[in-house]
Write an enzyme that holds these catalytic residues in place. Structure first.
Site, mmCIF file in Angstrom:
data_model
loop_
_atom_site.group_PDB
_atom_site.id
_atom_site.type_symbol
_atom_site.label_atom_id
_atom_site.label_comp_id
_atom_site.label_asym_id
_atom_site.label_seq_id
_atom_site.Cartn_x
_atom_site.Cartn_y
_atom_site.Cartn_z
ATOM 1 N N ASP A 23 0.824 -1.218 0.000
ATOM 2 C CA ASP A 23 0.000 0.000 0.000
ATOM 3 C C ASP A 23 0.858 1.268 0.000
ATOM 4 O O ASP A 23 0.345 2.368 0.210
ATOM 5 C CB ASP A 23 -0.963 -0.003 1.196
ATOM 6 C CG ASP A 23 -0.241 0.015 2.541
ATOM 7 O OD1 ASP A 23 1.019 0.047 2.562
ATOM 8 O OD2 ASP A 23 -0.927 0.009 3.589
ATOM 9 N N HIS A 55 3.281 2.039 2.113
ATOM 10 C CA HIS A 55 3.732 2.545 3.413
ATOM 11 C C HIS A 55 5.245 2.393 3.591
ATOM 12 O O HIS A 55 5.857 1.489 3.038
ATOM 13 C CB HIS A 55 2.971 1.898 4.579
ATOM 14 C CG HIS A 55 3.267 0.453 4.843
ATOM 15 N ND1 HIS A 55 2.317 -0.415 5.353
ATOM 16 C CD2 HIS A 55 4.389 -0.294 4.697
ATOM 17 C CE1 HIS A 55 2.865 -1.609 5.502
ATOM 18 N NE2 HIS A 55 4.112 -1.571 5.106
HETATM 19 P P1 PGA Z 1 8.184 -6.992 3.412
HETATM 20 O O1 PGA Z 1 7.489 -5.774 4.152
HETATM 21 O O2 PGA Z 1 9.652 -6.668 3.347
HETATM 22 O O3 PGA Z 1 7.924 -8.177 4.294
HETATM 23 O O4 PGA Z 1 7.562 -7.101 2.063
HETATM 24 C C1 PGA Z 1 7.782 -4.479 3.753
HETATM 25 C C2 PGA Z 1 6.992 -3.470 4.539
HETATM 26 O O5 PGA Z 1 5.823 -3.700 4.894
HETATM 27 O O6 PGA Z 1 7.536 -2.380 4.799
#
Ligand code: PGA
Length: 244
Positions: A136, A138
């Site tokens: 999303d 973030h």
């Molecule tokens: P992920 O999470 O590295 O497990 O894809 C990234 C995040 O939510 O910042």
């Protein structure tokens, strides 16, 4: 903004670790901003290997993590404190009193958030901050709609984030609904930022972060205004960028 596209996760991890190695070579007392999630694990493995080979010394390093789930004690197996212990801290010679992870269990979260901000400033500010990115858009748990001027605060997790993070828990029902997170402005104060992203499922977020107008709907887009930021991407995460 620097954008580096690398073919494999291993190359990306080596390149990401290189930023830490360079920072520590010029400043052994550096303040490092660390992130959880799957993406940075390869970087941490590289740092552990370099430490074990006698190439890195973390004894004078200070760290600040981005975020933590509300309601999880630091000893909980899914807490971000536990994650960092398992993936990095227990394998290197970092001093436990220089490790900072926001607490998910506090009587007075307002005071704790302010303490976290003050502790970063007292340490001299973050020299190098590593980030992942949510599907999303973030950074840390700064979900869509979070003010770009935000500081460390409590937040509700987006439904999408709960779904994305369910893989670490028995089910989505067990994912905490709230978190404590550095704000966007806290992250923007870091002197250098690297953001790592891999996989097709990050392509929309990466395009929004790099090519959409800066705005709180994709908090990673704030990084367009950072003076020293590098995106480390694999071809799938970079696939929707128009200017590659
Ligand atoms: P992920 O999470 O590295 O497990 O894809 C990234 C995040 O939510 O910042």
């Amino acid at each position: 903004m620097n954008i580096i596209i690398l073919d494999t996760y291993k190359e990306l991890s080596i390149r990401g670790a290189g930023f830490f190695i360079q920072t520590l070579a010029s400043n052994p007392t550096a303040v490092l901003g660390l992130a959880t999630g799957s993406t940075p694990i390869g970087v941490y493995q590289q740092l552990i290997e370099q430490y074990q080979a006698g190439q890195l010394d973390f004894s004078a390093v200070t760290t600040f993590n981005l975020d933590e789930y509300i309601g999880l004690h630091r000893d909980h197996p899914q807490s971000y404190y536990s994650f960092m212990q398992q993936e990095l801290f227990q394998h290197i010679n970092i001093s436990p009193d220089r490790i900072h992870v926001p607490s998910g269990v506090e009587d007075n979260f307002g005071a704790h958030c302010q303490w976290y901000e003050d502790a970063i400033i007292a340490a001299g500010g973050i020299d190098l901050q590593i980030l992942g990115i949510g599907t999303d858009g973030h950074i840390a748990f700064n979900e869509p709609g979070t003010a770009l001027g935000s500081r460390t605060h409590l937040t509700d997790l987006d439904q999408q984030t709960i779904i994305d993070n369910a893989r670490f828990f028995d089910s989505a029902d067990n994912v905490p609904r709230r978190a404590i997170t550095m704000g966007v402005a806290t992250i923007m104060d870091a002197r250098e930022v690297i953001l790592l992203a891999t996989g097709e499922n990050k392509a929309v977020a990466i395009q929004a972060a790099i090519e959409s107008p800066v705005g709180s709907e994709c908090t990673a887009s704030a990084l367009q205004n950072h003076p020293n930021v590098t995106f480390l991407l694999d071809p799938a995460a970079a696939s929707l960028l128009t200017n590659q």
